[in-house]
Design an enzyme around this catalytic site. Structure first.
Site, PDB file in Angstrom:
ATOM      1  N   GLY A  16       0.796  -1.246   0.158  1.00 32.84           N
ATOM      2  CA  GLY A  16       0.137   0.040   0.005  1.00 32.84           C
ATOM      3  C   GLY A  16       0.876   1.257   0.034  1.00 32.84           C
ATOM      4  O   GLY A  16       0.156   2.358   0.307  1.00 32.84           O
ATOM      5  N   ARG A  69     -15.351 -15.775  -9.546  1.00 38.63           N
ATOM      6  CA  ARG A  69     -14.768 -14.318  -9.796  1.00 38.63           C
ATOM      7  C   ARG A  69     -16.002 -13.414  -9.983  1.00 38.63           C
ATOM      8  O   ARG A  69     -15.823 -12.200  -9.440  1.00 38.63           O
ATOM      9  CB  ARG A  69     -13.834 -14.312 -10.845  1.00 38.63           C
ATOM     10  CG  ARG A  69     -13.480 -13.053 -11.643  1.00 38.63           C
ATOM     11  CD  ARG A  69     -12.294 -12.783 -12.394  1.00 38.63           C
ATOM     12  NE  ARG A  69     -12.789 -13.042 -13.748  1.00 38.63           N
ATOM     13  CZ  ARG A  69     -11.992 -12.955 -14.759  1.00 38.63           C
ATOM     14  NH1 ARG A  69     -10.663 -12.485 -14.557  1.00 38.63           N
ATOM     15  NH2 ARG A  69     -12.360 -13.009 -16.112  1.00 38.63           N
ATOM     16  N   MET A  94      -3.580  -7.270  -7.153  1.00 37.87           N
ATOM     17  CA  MET A  94      -2.980  -8.132  -7.962  1.00 37.87           C
ATOM     18  C   MET A  94      -3.912  -9.282  -8.347  1.00 37.87           C
ATOM     19  O   MET A  94      -3.890 -10.417  -8.290  1.00 37.87           O
ATOM     20  CB  MET A  94      -1.985  -8.838  -6.942  1.00 37.87           C
ATOM     21  CG  MET A  94      -0.695  -8.217  -6.575  1.00 37.87           C
ATOM     22  SD  MET A  94       0.211  -7.197  -7.833  1.00 37.87           S
ATOM     23  CE  MET A  94       1.337  -8.743  -8.414  1.00 37.87           C
ATOM     24  N   ILE A  96      -6.284  -9.924 -11.966  1.00 39.22           N
ATOM     25  CA  ILE A  96      -6.815  -9.705 -13.044  1.00 39.22           C
ATOM     26  C   ILE A  96      -8.653  -9.641 -13.174  1.00 39.22           C
ATOM     27  O   ILE A  96      -9.342 -10.416 -12.638  1.00 39.22           O
ATOM     28  CB  ILE A  96      -6.683 -10.763 -14.189  1.00 39.22           C
ATOM     29  CG1 ILE A  96      -4.917 -10.950 -14.345  1.00 39.22           C
ATOM     30  CG2 ILE A  96      -7.082 -10.571 -15.557  1.00 39.22           C
ATOM     31  CD1 ILE A  96      -4.336 -11.999 -15.145  1.00 39.22           C
ATOM     32  N   HIS A 113       2.126   0.387 -13.345  1.00 36.18           N
ATOM     33  CA  HIS A 113       2.727  -0.891 -13.431  1.00 36.18           C
ATOM     34  C   HIS A 113       4.021  -0.816 -13.409  1.00 36.18           C
ATOM     35  O   HIS A 113       4.758   0.268 -13.967  1.00 36.18           O
ATOM     36  CB  HIS A 113       2.185  -1.289 -14.841  1.00 36.18           C
ATOM     37  CG  HIS A 113       3.110  -2.355 -15.242  1.00 36.18           C
ATOM     38  ND1 HIS A 113       2.670  -3.880 -14.688  1.00 36.18           N
ATOM     39  CD2 HIS A 113       4.091  -2.833 -16.143  1.00 36.18           C
ATOM     40  CE1 HIS A 113       3.527  -4.773 -15.201  1.00 36.18           C
ATOM     41  NE2 HIS A 113       4.445  -4.244 -15.902  1.00 36.18           N
ATOM     42  N   GLN A 175      10.029   2.508  -7.418  1.00 38.68           N
ATOM     43  CA  GLN A 175       8.777   2.757  -6.401  1.00 38.68           C
ATOM     44  C   GLN A 175       8.896   4.179  -5.951  1.00 38.68           C
ATOM     45  O   GLN A 175       7.889   4.755  -5.745  1.00 38.68           O
ATOM     46  CB  GLN A 175       8.738   1.982  -5.182  1.00 38.68           C
ATOM     47  CG  GLN A 175       8.232   0.675  -5.438  1.00 38.68           C
ATOM     48  CD  GLN A 175       7.068   0.410  -4.389  1.00 38.68           C
ATOM     49  OE1 GLN A 175       7.262   0.560  -3.251  1.00 38.68           O
ATOM     50  NE2 GLN A 175       5.844  -0.205  -4.889  1.00 38.68           N
TER      51      GLN A 175
HETATM   52  C1  GRF Z   1       4.102  -1.546  -7.230  1.00 34.92           C
HETATM   53  O1  GRF Z   1       5.387  -1.562  -7.801  1.00 34.92           O
HETATM   54  C2  GRF Z   1       3.213  -1.115  -8.338  1.00 34.92           C
HETATM   55  O2  GRF Z   1       3.793  -0.640  -9.544  1.00 34.92           O
HETATM   56  C3  GRF Z   1       2.801  -2.768  -8.766  1.00 34.92           C
HETATM   57  O3  GRF Z   1       2.588  -3.143  -7.460  1.00 34.92           O
HETATM   58  C4  GRF Z   1       3.600  -2.661  -6.622  1.00 34.92           C
HETATM   59  C5  GRF Z   1       2.731  -1.999  -5.494  1.00 34.92           C
HETATM   60  O4  GRF Z   1       3.418  -1.433  -4.397  1.00 34.92           O
HETATM   61  N1  GRF Z   1       1.534  -2.857  -9.510  1.00 34.92           N
HETATM   62  P1  GRF Z   1       2.489  -0.732  -3.187  1.00 34.92           P
HETATM   63  O5  GRF Z   1       1.618  -1.982  -2.486  1.00 34.92           O
HETATM   64  O6  GRF Z   1       1.732   0.403  -3.705  1.00 34.92           O
HETATM   65  O7  GRF Z   1       3.612  -0.665  -1.939  1.00 34.92           O
END
Ligand code: GRF
Length: 213
Positions: A16, A69, A94, A96, A113, A175
């Site tokens: 998060g 789903r 995470m 789809i 992403h 990040q």
């Molecule tokens: C990030 O690197 C984002 O690009 C990917 O998942 C990660 C999430 O990190 N989709 P966080 O949970 O926001 O720390």
């Protein structure tokens, strides 16, 4: 939660940190938006505690506890719509989503992403970038369509891949940029500066993608 600004539902599965960066940008008045609900699809997501610490409303919808789903997505959609969110923000979510779900929120759902799309869609981007010997890596904020990691790109940030980089060092560098570009794009949308025109994104009337730094 009511108040001024674009209402956001932020969907998480993990740490998060992007959610927190967006929350801080909202709280600091850097962007004209507010998080009306954080929704996690896993009970153990560390971001749940972080969201509560930030004073945000959190709902946990454990995907594994729904029969299928469709049932999970129905609950997710009900929660988003009930929160009053105007924009859905996938932040390390995470899972789809079905074409029906993405179509329902077309033009109103963003994802971040960890790669320079269209390069390296999918999982384990940092490992793959290191293995391929790339000299550059980055992150992409894009609108979500039914195709995974392929919707219109709003903003990318580039970082160098440095000698001796590990997955940990490279992902930390990426990040850091994610936490800048995600609030930035949300701010553009909140200010009405980012528009879809003929299937292409425009910022202040100019075609995107743009790149930072
Ligand atoms: C990030 O690197 C984002 O690009 C990917 O998942 C990660 C999430 O990190 N989709 P966080 O949970 O926001 O720390």
């Amino acid at each position: 939660m009511s108040g001024p600004g674009l209402a956001l539902a932020v969907l998480i599965s993990g740490r998060g940190s992007n959610m927190a960066a967006i929350a801080r940008a909202c709280a600091a008045g850097q962007i004209g938006a507010r998080i009306v609900r954080v929704i996690a699809d896993r009970r153990g997501a560390a971001g749940i505690v972080l969201a509560a610490e930030l004073g945000l409303e959190v709902e946990v919808l454990p995907a594994g506890e729904f029969p299928d789903r469709a049932a999970f997505e129905a609950a997710l959609r009900a929660s988003i719509d009930e929160s009053g969110a105007q924009l859905v923000v996938l932040a390390g979510f995470m899972r789809i989503l079905s074409p029906q779900f993405t179509a329902h929120y077309a033009g109103a759902m963003l994802n971040i992403h960890p790669s320079l799309l269209p390069g390296y869609p999918g999982l384990h981007t940092h490992e793959r970038v290191l293995k391929a010997g790339e000299r550059e890596h980055g992150a992409t904020v894009h609108f979500v369509t039914s195709e995974l990691d392929a919707g219109p790109v709003a903003l990318q940030a580039r970082v160098p891949v440095l000698p001796g980089d590990t997955v940990a060092s490279l992902s930390a560098r990426v990040q850091q940029q994610e936490h800048i570009i995600y609030p930035q794009v949300i701010g553009w949308i909140a200010d009405g500066r980012l528009r879809l025109s003929g299937g292409r994104l425009e910022l202040d009337g100019r075609p995107l993608p743009a790149t930072l730094p």
